[in-house]
Design an enzyme around this catalytic site. Structure first.
Site, mmCIF file in Angstrom:
data_model
loop_
_atom_site.group_PDB
_atom_site.id
_atom_site.type_symbol
_atom_site.label_atom_id
_atom_site.label_comp_id
_atom_site.label_asym_id
_atom_site.label_seq_id
_atom_site.Cartn_x
_atom_site.Cartn_y
_atom_site.Cartn_z
ATOM 1 N N SER A 124 25.146 19.882 -4.103
ATOM 2 C CA SER A 124 24.247 19.665 -4.651
ATOM 3 C C SER A 124 23.656 18.437 -5.881
ATOM 4 O O SER A 124 23.998 17.409 -5.335
ATOM 5 C CB SER A 124 23.544 21.166 -5.353
ATOM 6 O OG SER A 124 22.137 21.168 -5.570
ATOM 7 N N ASP A 178 17.702 22.845 4.540
ATOM 8 C CA ASP A 178 17.766 22.901 2.641
ATOM 9 C C ASP A 178 16.094 22.859 2.503
ATOM 10 O O ASP A 178 16.182 21.702 2.548
ATOM 11 C CB ASP A 178 18.386 21.727 2.560
ATOM 12 C CG ASP A 178 19.403 21.924 1.308
ATOM 13 O OD1 ASP A 178 18.405 22.555 0.617
ATOM 14 O OD2 ASP A 178 20.598 21.983 0.528
ATOM 15 N N HIS A 222 20.314 25.553 1.977
ATOM 16 C CA HIS A 222 20.649 25.175 0.122
ATOM 17 C C HIS A 222 22.051 25.642 0.791
ATOM 18 O O HIS A 222 23.302 24.967 0.281
ATOM 19 C CB HIS A 222 20.329 25.340 -0.485
ATOM 20 C CG HIS A 222 20.767 24.014 -1.726
ATOM 21 N ND1 HIS A 222 20.687 23.133 -1.535
ATOM 22 C CD2 HIS A 222 21.541 24.481 -3.294
ATOM 23 C CE1 HIS A 222 20.933 22.795 -3.020
ATOM 24 N NE2 HIS A 222 21.557 23.388 -3.493
#
Length: 719
Positions: A572, A657, A692
């Site tokens: 991330s 995501d 995600h």
């Protein structure tokens, strides 16, 4: 899915040079299509892979590129399938499959979560309180398979049947213990649906509320539920609404609508159950509204929002306790206020601000407050009695994490907390604040693991500007610092999130093969206080990247790793870190693992329709302003790719995501393939049914990790 190869051939490959180009499949080549990205002040950039963005995720051309990348990953990783399978089996063998959480008592029931052998998803359950019943006796009953008094609230295994992805991320039981509301997600995009069940009759209510956040609160009437509605495009939390069970959700009234799209919303109950709270917060500001839970018709503001004023509040024993950075309290302090307080003029200091201690949170009890704080890079808990006496929960290692556990009831002398380190599995204790008695409630069972075989250290590296950077390190006992070992270095460094040294089931497989694992607690996190965060964001973001590189140099110089056997790992915003160091110091890393990476910073932050963008102007900067635009452009991984030899890379993403859209790593990999002058492989793995956090289920994510680790070990020459 599995394509097996002989273990002998796999080991031979691992000892050979890593994937010479003439022995690998041909990587996909994404077409280039001219596209100009314009900033409001006139700046322009060419983005030849912009076309890979497809919000619908249905464009055949885009899906063709992603499927080609998965096929290439399959081909490149095929020789490593036996190693991947072995790693996977090692990791899951460390999982106690019929495990259960420590029960917590609330309104006459003991609540817990348990898993069944061979099942991916949890079972949420409860037992009625009875004389002699306590957390340890319930854990013993669960371990013995005695579920006679148990009531199953949700069996997520049943709910997830036939779904590629499924998650229940919030549920709430009505005050009279008879109704259950929960939020479920079946795509991984974090757009949830709320459903209802009668816990007395088992009836599933017909209404479903879609497009919401996983945040639910019942009112005292046992029929009204407060929830948060998301914007369907940006996924921002925009409205608090209330639903009366048995009515049409289409007509649910709005209780509060957030006018500022840089704010997130949250809802909850106060510690004494007296109030329902609405929390609005951005990166640099916050605001709390409250209403009586027995008559929540009108919400009052506790203190009006102001830029650079942050606070959160809870209520117990007739007063508000507030954590705030007001009056220059950079590391936060605790203040109190009366029930009817409406401005900061009514706040009175309770726990003063300290330059060397960051207050991160607190829990209110009858007679004392448990304060979560951080100093010298370590997380700890301070107990403050109402007469002013204080004590700290003690630790036995140099690198550790102590955090408050589930303390569901305030009227008790016992405080629960969790202790963990890189060598110690998560352990839940209860401490009697008056007698000092410490009771072990549960230690995470890890079959076949002996902590005595491993060593953890807390080190300090010096950054290029003289700043001392804390580093947590773990290795297997017997390791010699001779500069020959392979190292995996992890980092994050954004949003003020601290990466604490917690136990990892999967890292053990690396340590058992002679590797060293390190966490670089770099600026941009909050390990060393609020200033640590502020020195790693906005126009100081470069500190995050140079800190990570400087930690690498330090560990190599100290003999923890060979200079040509260092790997880096981040996800991330940590994927942004990976992209930055790949551009800045590619020769220092043999392999880089980058999951759901935020790598196209400028384009994303120029688009307010993308989830998270507007909320994060105070984290990264607003590129509509030239100063921030040019600074961000100076480190954005996608924009700084150039003709040079890059390390081997494993890049992962999820098609659905919602936080880092799949097209960021897709564009990044396409441009990287075109500009890379090196021969090390670049593997791009796309989960076509995940978001995600990757695939759902407690075992499936370890399959992904085993694949990534197999690639890592092969590139580092670790057998």
């Amino acid at each position: 899915m599995q394509r097996f190869f002989s273990l002998f051939a796999c080991l031979a490959l691992m000892s050979a040079p890593a994937y010479p180009r003439n022995n690998t499949p041909t990587p996909p080549v994404a077409p280039q299509k001219p596209h100009v990205v314009k900033a409001p002040f006139g700046a322009e950039r060419q983005d030849e892979y912009y076309w890979l963005r497809d919000d619908s995720r249905k464009d055949p051309a885009v899906l063709g590129v992603l499927n080609a990348e998965n096929a290439y990953a399959d081909a490149v990783l095929a020789p490593l399938r036996p190693l991947q399978e072995r790693l996977y089996q090692e990791i899951v063998a460390r999982i106690q499959q019929d495990d259960a959480s420590v029960p917590a008592r609330e309104r006459g029931w003991w609540y817990y979560t348990r898993f069944v052998t061979g099942k991916d998803y949890p079972i949420h359950a409860r037992r009625p309180d009875a004389p002699g019943l306590d957390p340890r006796s319930i854990l013993q009953a669960n371990a013995a398979g005695d579920f006679r008094d148990e009531q199953v609230l949700l069996d997520v295994n049943q709910l997830a049947q036939g779904k590629d992805y499924f998650s229940v991320d919030a549920f709430d039981v009505s005050p009279d213990n008879t109704l259950l509301a929960w939020a479920e997600d079946s795509t991984g995009r974090r757009q949830y649906s709320i459903r209802f069940r009668n816990l007395v009759t088992g009836e599933l209510y017909p209404e479903t509320i879609s497009g919401v956040a996983p945040n639910l609160v019942w009112a005292d009437d046992n029929k009204t539920l407060f929830y948060i509605e998301n914007d369907p495009e940006t996924l921002l939390t925009v409205r608090v609404k209330k639903h009366v069970l048995g009515t049409d959700p289409a007509h649910d009234p709005v209780v509060y609508e957030e006018p500022d799209d840089s704010f997130y919303l949250g809802i909850g109950r106060s510690r004494d159950e007296r109030y329902i709270l609405i929390n609005s917060h951005s990166t640099v500001s916050s605001e709390v509204r409250y209403a009586p839970a027995d008559d929540p018709r009108s919400f009052k503001v506790l203190s009006p929002r102001a830029r650079d004023l942050e606070y959160d509040a809870d209520h117990y024993d007739g007063r508000w306790v507030i954590r705030t950075n007001a009056d220059g309290a950079r590391n936060f302090k605790l203040v109190t206020a009366a029930d009817d307080a409406t401005t900061r003029d009514h706040w009175q200091d309770l726990v003063p601000h300290r330059q060397d201690v960051l207050i991160e949170g607190f829990e209110l009890f009858a007679g004392f407050i448990a304060i979560s704080e951080r100093s010298e890079g370590l997380e700890r808990v301070r107990l403050r009695m109402h007469d002013g006496r204080e004590q700290y929960l003690q630790a036995d290692e140099s690198a550790y994490s102590i955090s408050l556990a589930n303390n569901s009831e305030p009227n008790t002398d016992w405080v629960r907390y969790t202790y963990t380190s890189l060598t110690t599995p998560a352990t839940v204790y209860a401490l009697n604040v008056h007698s000092g008695e410490r009771m072990l409630l549960k230690r995470q069972p890890v079959p076949g693991y002996d902590p005595a075989n491993y060593v953890t250290e807390r080190l300090w590296a010096t950054a290029r500007d003289g700043t001392r950077i804390p580093v947590s390190v773990v290795y297997r006992k017997g390791f010699v610092k001779n500069g020959k070992a392979a190292l995996l270095q992890y980092g994050y460094g954004s949003y003020g999130l601290s990466m604490d040294p917690a136990f990892s089931l999967s890292v053990i497989s690396l340590l058992d093969r002679g590797m060293v694992y390190a966490i670089a607690h770099i600026r941009g996190g909050q390990e060393m206080g609020r200033a640590w965060y502020e020195d790693g964001k906005l126009l100081k973001k470069q500190n995050t990247f140079t800190d990570f590189i400087d930690v690498t140099d330090f560990l190599v110089q100290q003999g923890y790793a060979a200079p040509d056997r260092v790997a880096a790992y981040g996800g991330s915003a940590g994927g942004l870190l990976m992209g930055a160091i790949a551009n800045m110091a590619p020769s220092k890393y043999r392999v880089i693992l980058s999951q759901v990476p935020f790598v196209d910073v400028v384009t994303t932050m120029l688009d307010p329709s993308i989830p998270l963008t507007t909320n994060e102007y105070d984290e990264w900067g607003n590129p509509e302003q030239p100063e921030y635009y040019h600074y961000m452009l100076g480190y954005s991984p996608y924009d700084n790719l150039r003709a040079q030899a890059y390390p081997a890379m494993f890049v992962g993403t999820g098609l659905w995501d919602s936080q880092v859209q799949y097209w960021e790593p897709a564009k990044y990999v396409a441009r990287l393939r075109r500009l890379n002058t090196g021969t090390a492989p670049v593997v791009f793995r796309i989960n076509m049914d995940a978001g995600h956090g990757g695939k759902s289920g407690r075992f499936r994510r370890y399959q992904e990790q085993a694949e990534m680790y197999a690639f890592l070990l092969s590139q580092l020459g670790v057998e």
